[in-house]
Design a protein around this motif. Structure first.
Motif, PDB file in Angstrom:
ATOM      1  N   SER A  33      21.475 -28.254  29.420  1.00 58.80           N
ATOM      2  CA  SER A  33      22.861 -27.895  29.075  1.00 58.80           C
ATOM      3  C   SER A  33      23.799 -28.366  30.182  1.00 58.80           C
ATOM      4  CB  SER A  33      23.008 -26.370  28.918  1.00 58.80           C
ATOM      5  OG  SER A  33      22.870 -25.732  30.173  1.00 58.80           O
ATOM      6  N   GLY A  34      25.083 -28.222  29.928  1.00 60.99           N
ATOM      7  CA  GLY A  34      26.065 -28.536  30.965  1.00 60.99           C
ATOM      8  C   GLY A  34      25.974 -27.530  32.110  1.00 60.99           C
ATOM      9  N   THR A  35      25.644 -26.307  31.762  1.00 66.52           N
ATOM     10  CA  THR A  35      25.521 -25.262  32.776  1.00 66.52           C
ATOM     11  C   THR A  35      24.363 -25.579  33.720  1.00 66.52           C
ATOM     12  OG1 THR A  35      26.270 -23.696  31.102  1.00 66.52           O
ATOM     13  CG2 THR A  35      25.302 -22.758  33.093  1.00 66.52           C
ATOM     14  N   ALA A  50      32.132 -31.895  31.673  1.00 65.25           N
ATOM     15  CA  ALA A  50      31.585 -31.365  30.423  1.00 65.25           C
ATOM     16  C   ALA A  50      32.464 -31.693  29.219  1.00 65.25           C
ATOM     17  CB  ALA A  50      31.411 -29.851  30.539  1.00 65.25           C
ATOM     18  N   ALA A  94      31.078 -21.362  32.885  1.00 64.94           N
ATOM     19  CA  ALA A  94      29.881 -22.082  33.348  1.00 64.94           C
ATOM     20  C   ALA A  94      30.128 -22.768  34.692  1.00 64.94           C
ATOM     21  CB  ALA A  94      29.462 -23.116  32.312  1.00 64.94           C
ATOM     22  N   THR A  95      31.370 -23.217  34.923  1.00 65.77           N
ATOM     23  CA  THR A  95      31.679 -23.893  36.186  1.00 65.77           C
ATOM     24  C   THR A  95      31.373 -22.975  37.372  1.00 65.77           C
ATOM     25  OG1 THR A  95      33.547 -24.895  35.001  1.00 65.77           O
ATOM     26  CG2 THR A  95      33.468 -25.240  37.375  1.00 65.77           C
ATOM     27  N   LYS A 131      31.078 -30.910  21.705  1.00 62.41           N
ATOM     28  CA  LYS A 131      31.661 -31.793  22.718  1.00 62.41           C
ATOM     29  C   LYS A 131      31.883 -33.203  22.144  1.00 62.41           C
ATOM     30  CE  LYS A 131      31.771 -29.147  26.441  1.00 62.41           C
ATOM     31  NZ  LYS A 131      31.886 -27.762  25.979  1.00 62.41           N
ATOM     32  N   ASP A 178      32.866 -31.735  37.197  1.00 59.26           N
ATOM     33  CA  ASP A 178      32.497 -31.086  35.938  1.00 59.26           C
ATOM     34  C   ASP A 178      33.183 -31.855  34.802  1.00 59.26           C
ATOM     35  OD1 ASP A 178      32.158 -29.545  33.691  1.00 59.26           O
ATOM     36  OD2 ASP A 178      32.548 -27.623  34.678  1.00 59.26           O
ATOM     37  N   VAL A 186      37.318 -30.002  37.707  1.00 64.52           N
ATOM     38  CA  VAL A 186      36.979 -29.965  36.275  1.00 64.52           C
ATOM     39  C   VAL A 186      37.918 -30.932  35.551  1.00 64.52           C
ATOM     40  CG1 VAL A 186      36.797 -28.493  34.232  1.00 64.52           C
ATOM     41  CG2 VAL A 186      36.321 -27.538  36.491  1.00 64.52           C
TER      42      VAL A 186
END
Ligand SMILES: Cc1ncc(COP(=O)(O)O)c(C=O)c1O
Length: 368
Positions: free
Chosen positions: A59-61, A159, A88-89, A186, A157, A131
Motif C-alpha cells: 500500500s501507499g502507507t 500517493a 497515512a503520511t 488513485k 509522498d 505531499v
C-alpha cells in the motif's frame, strides 16, 4: 443520472478483456506471491517515472513506512510534514517510532509552505515528507536545498500524483525516495491495496526489498527484522495493464480540469491553481468556497457525489493530541480544511456531466 466521485466500473469496461486476461494469467500460473509480475511492474513503473529502482509493496502507507525505516528513522527522530494530508503520511512516521512535526501549507497549491520549513528543523530532524496533494507536486527544488543544508532526507509522498511533473520532469526519480499508492481510486489504481517506493539508490532499494519481505536475504536467512509488506502478483499484473493507459487518463483528467475551470469561471468559487513549475494530474479537482455545505446538499439532492479532502486537519485530530498542537497553529491548513470541496473527477467523466455539475454549483451560490 447519478455521478459518483470516481467511477471504477466505467473504466474497467473500457479495458475488460485486457484486465480479465491478466487476472486469468496469474491464476493459470498460480503466481500469487513473489511472482515475476511484481518484478516486471517494478521495472515498468520505475522506468515510466524515470527512477532506477522500484520496490513494490502492499500500500501507499507501507511504502512510506518502508522508506522511513530504510532511512533509519526511529524513536526520538522528528519528521517534518504538513497537517493537511491523509493520516497515512503521519501514521507511517509514528509507526516507525518517529514524531511528526507540522509545517503549514501554502494557500494556492495546498502544498507545504517552503518558507516555513527551516523554523521547524531541530537537531532531531531526520526527514521531511512533502505531499503532492491532489496531484500537484510540492516545490521540490527549495526543499532539496534545505534538506542538503541540514543533512535530512526527502521522502516524497506522491500517493496522489502519478505521472505529475516538476519543472518538466516526471516526479519519481527526483527525490531520494518517492512513495506511491495504488489504492483503487488513485490515478493508477490496483484492484485492492498496493504501493511502491521509487529510488535511484541501489542500497536503499535493497534494504527496502529486505524490509518488505520479513528482512530475508535467502529463504530462511534474516539479516534484519522486517515486515510482510509485499505486493501480490494479481495487483502487479493488473497494474501493468493499467500503466499503459496512464498517459491517456492523465490527459483526460487535465482536460476535465480545464472544462471545470472554464464552466466555473464566474461562479464565485476558487478553482485550482497549477503552479508554474508543475504539471498537475488532478487526482482530485478541488474548489474552495464559504458555501461548501449548501453546494454539497444541492449536488447530493441531484445524485451527484462530492468529497472533502480533508475536513479536519491532523494537528487537531484526537489521535495527535499528544503532539501538543492547538487551533490556530497552522491557520492556512485550518482555513482550507473549512472551505475545500472535491467535485467528481475521473478520466471518463464527460463534458456534459461537468456542465451539469458546474451549473448546479452556480445555482447553489447564495447570490445566484
Ligand atoms: C497523501 C496520501 N498519502 C498516503 C496514502 C496512503 O495510501 P494507501 O491508501 O495506499 O495506504 C494516501 C492514500 O490514501 C494519500 O492520499
Amino acid at each position: 443520472m447519478t455521478i459518483p466521485m470516481v467511477d471504477l466500473k466505467r473504466q474497467y469496461l473500457t479495458m475488460k478483456d485486457e484486465i480479465d486476461r491478466a487476472i486469468q494469467g496469474v491464476i493459470d500460473t498460480t503466481a500469487f506471491i513473489r511472482s515475476k509480475n511484481v518484478n516486471q511492474f517494478e521495472e515498468e513503473f520505475a522506468a515510466y517515472c524515470g527512477a532506477t529502482h522500484g520496490v513494490a509493496c502492499s500500500s501507499g502507507t507501507t511504502a512510506l513506512q518502508l522508506a522511513l525505516k530504510a532511512c533509519g528513522v526511529g524513536p526520538g527522530d522528528e519528521v517534518i510534514t504538513v497537517p493537511f494530508t491523509f493520516i497515512a503520511t503521519t501514521e507511517s512516521i509514528s509507526n516507525v517510532g518517529g514524531k511528526p512535526v507540522f509545517v503549514d501549507i501554502e494557500e494556492e497549491s495546498y502544498n507545504i509552505d517552503v518558507s516555513a520549513i527551516e523554523k521547524a528543523i531541530t537537531k532531531r530532524t531526520k526527514a521531511i515528507i512533502p505531499v503532492d496533494l491532489y496531484g500537484q507536486p510540492a516545490d521540490l527544488d527549495p526543499i532539496f536545498e534545505i534538506a542538503d543544508k541540514h543533512n535530512i532526507v526527502v521522502i516524497e509522498d506522491a500517493a496522489q500524483a502519478h505521472a505529475s511533473e516538476y519543472k518538466g520532469r516526471k516526479i519519481g526519480g527526483l527525490s531520494p525516495l518517492t512513495c506511491y499508492s495504488f489504492f483503487p481510486g488513485k490515478n493508477l489504481g490496483a484492484y485492492g491495496d498496493a504501493g511502491m517506493v521509487l529510488t535511484n539508490s541501489e542500497g536503499m532499494a535493497e534494504r527496502m526489498r529486505m524490509l518488505c519481505d520479513h528482512g530475508r536475504k535467502g529463504k530462511y536467512e534474516y539479516e534484519i527484522e522486517g515486515y510482510n509488506f509485499r505486493m501480490d502478483g494479481m495487483q502487479a499484473a493488473i497494474l501493468s495493464v493499467k500503466l499503459k493507459h496512464l498517459d491517456d487518463w492523465t490527459g483526460m483528467r487535465r482536460r476535465n480540469a480545464r472544462l471545470y475551470n472554464q464552466y466555473l469561471e464566474d461562479v464565485g468559487v476558487i478553482t485550482p491553481v497549477e503552479k508554474e513549475f508543475a504539471k498537475h494530474v488532478y487526482h482530485c479537482y478541488v474548489i474552495r468556497t464559504k458555501h461548501r455545505e449548501r453546494i454539497q446538499e444541492r449536488l447530493k439532492a441531484e445524485g451527484i457525489a462530492t468529497g472533502v479532502h480533508y475536513p479536519i486537519v491532523l494537528h487537531l485530530q484526537p489521535a495527535y493530541c499528544c503532539l501538543g498542537y492547538k487551533r490556530g497553529d497552522f491557520p492556512v491548513s485550518e482555513h482550507c480544511a473549512a472551505q475545500v470541496l472535491s467535485l467528481p473527477m475521473f478520466p471518463e467523466l464527460t463534458e456534459e456531466e461537468i456542465v451539469r455539475i458546474s451549473v448546479l454549483v452556480k445555482e447553489s451560490m447564495p447570490d445566484s
